[in-house]
Design a protein around this motif. Sequence first.
Motif, PDB file in Angstrom:
ATOM      1  N   LEU A  79      40.261 -70.737  87.818  1.00 31.38           N
ATOM      2  CA  LEU A  79      41.035 -71.221  86.682  1.00 31.38           C
ATOM      3  C   LEU A  79      40.399 -72.466  86.078  1.00 31.38           C
ATOM      4  O   LEU A  79      39.728 -73.233  86.761  1.00 31.38           O
ATOM      5  N   ALA A 112      47.153 -75.385  86.016  1.00 32.39           N
ATOM      6  CA  ALA A 112      46.105 -75.672  86.985  1.00 32.39           C
ATOM      7  C   ALA A 112      45.488 -77.048  86.766  1.00 32.39           C
ATOM      8  O   ALA A 112      45.112 -77.411  85.655  1.00 32.39           O
ATOM      9  N   LEU A 132      42.262 -70.428  92.942  1.00 33.61           N
ATOM     10  CA  LEU A 132      43.704 -70.265  93.131  1.00 33.61           C
ATOM     11  C   LEU A 132      43.931 -69.603  94.489  1.00 33.61           C
ATOM     12  O   LEU A 132      43.750 -68.404  94.658  1.00 33.61           O
ATOM     13  N   ASN A 135      49.075 -62.697  89.460  1.00 33.74           N
ATOM     14  CA  ASN A 135      49.122 -63.909  88.647  1.00 33.74           C
ATOM     15  C   ASN A 135      49.471 -63.493  87.227  1.00 33.74           C
ATOM     16  O   ASN A 135      48.632 -62.954  86.501  1.00 33.74           O
ATOM     17  N   LEU A 169      38.450 -74.005  89.295  1.00 38.53           N
ATOM     18  CA  LEU A 169      39.547 -74.251  90.222  1.00 38.53           C
ATOM     19  C   LEU A 169      39.951 -72.951  90.916  1.00 38.53           C
ATOM     20  O   LEU A 169      40.443 -72.018  90.272  1.00 38.53           O
ATOM     21  N   THR A 198      41.107 -76.107  84.004  1.00 39.69           N
ATOM     22  CA  THR A 198      42.153 -77.114  83.923  1.00 39.69           C
ATOM     23  C   THR A 198      43.114 -76.792  82.782  1.00 39.69           C
ATOM     24  O   THR A 198      42.690 -76.483  81.671  1.00 39.69           O
ATOM     25  N   THR A 206      47.806 -79.503  91.500  1.00 37.91           N
ATOM     26  CA  THR A 206      48.553 -78.272  91.752  1.00 37.91           C
ATOM     27  C   THR A 206      47.751 -77.264  92.564  1.00 37.91           C
ATOM     28  O   THR A 206      48.320 -76.409  93.241  1.00 37.91           O
ATOM     29  N   ILE A 207      46.430 -77.346  92.521  1.00 34.85           N
ATOM     30  CA  ILE A 207      45.592 -76.393  93.243  1.00 34.85           C
ATOM     31  C   ILE A 207      45.324 -76.838  94.677  1.00 34.85           C
ATOM     32  O   ILE A 207      45.352 -76.038  95.615  1.00 34.85           O
TER      33      ILE A 207
END
Length: 205
Positions: A69, A98, A30, A47, A28, A71, A102-103
């Motif tokens: 990222l 994540a 960011l 972060n 994922l 999950t 949200t991503i």
Amino acid sequence: MKSSTLYAGAALACALGLSACGGGSGDLPLTVSISGGVTKEGLVLRNEGNGEEVTVPAGAASVQFKKYLSTDDEFNIVTKSVPSNVSTCTISNGKARANYYTIYTVVPTVFCTIKPHPLSVAVNGLNDSGLVLVNGSDRQPVTPPATAGAQVTVSMAQIPEDGSYVVKIFSDPGTQKCDISGGTGSMGATGPSTAPVVTCGPKPQ
């Protein structure tokens, strides 16, 4: 023996990067949206979830952290530093766990406010009504002074630091002709680069 075999199998699964095990680089990205028009270098985001920092180039609309990222990894984006011409930066949707929602749907956004500075115009010789000054969409009518011809200071709308201005005469007074000098410039940290001055006199016959 059976439990040992199950444990070994779970460890192997984690080693292969299953996100449920909390390890691996994840898949994922960011990405953070940048709003407010950051015009200078100096914005650094961090972060807090994994300690990674990223520098935002001037004028960038978005920036992406290098580390992907997994999950359920927690991210918490904060500003480590801001450019010298920025007063404040606020972050929305910057803290969550994540996942694809949200991503990709609720995108973290940083909004920075550029420092504003006053812009004044000195008006000399005015003794009639009707003078109007403009700078872009900012329009300021000028009231003649109680003492004809005395200097008047006109406050235009504030200009963001490093922004430009082009003050012009939109309309002259009824019986006078006005000229402007120093109306074009840029706003620095300590004020405008020029001193806009309007001088009014009799209208040519």
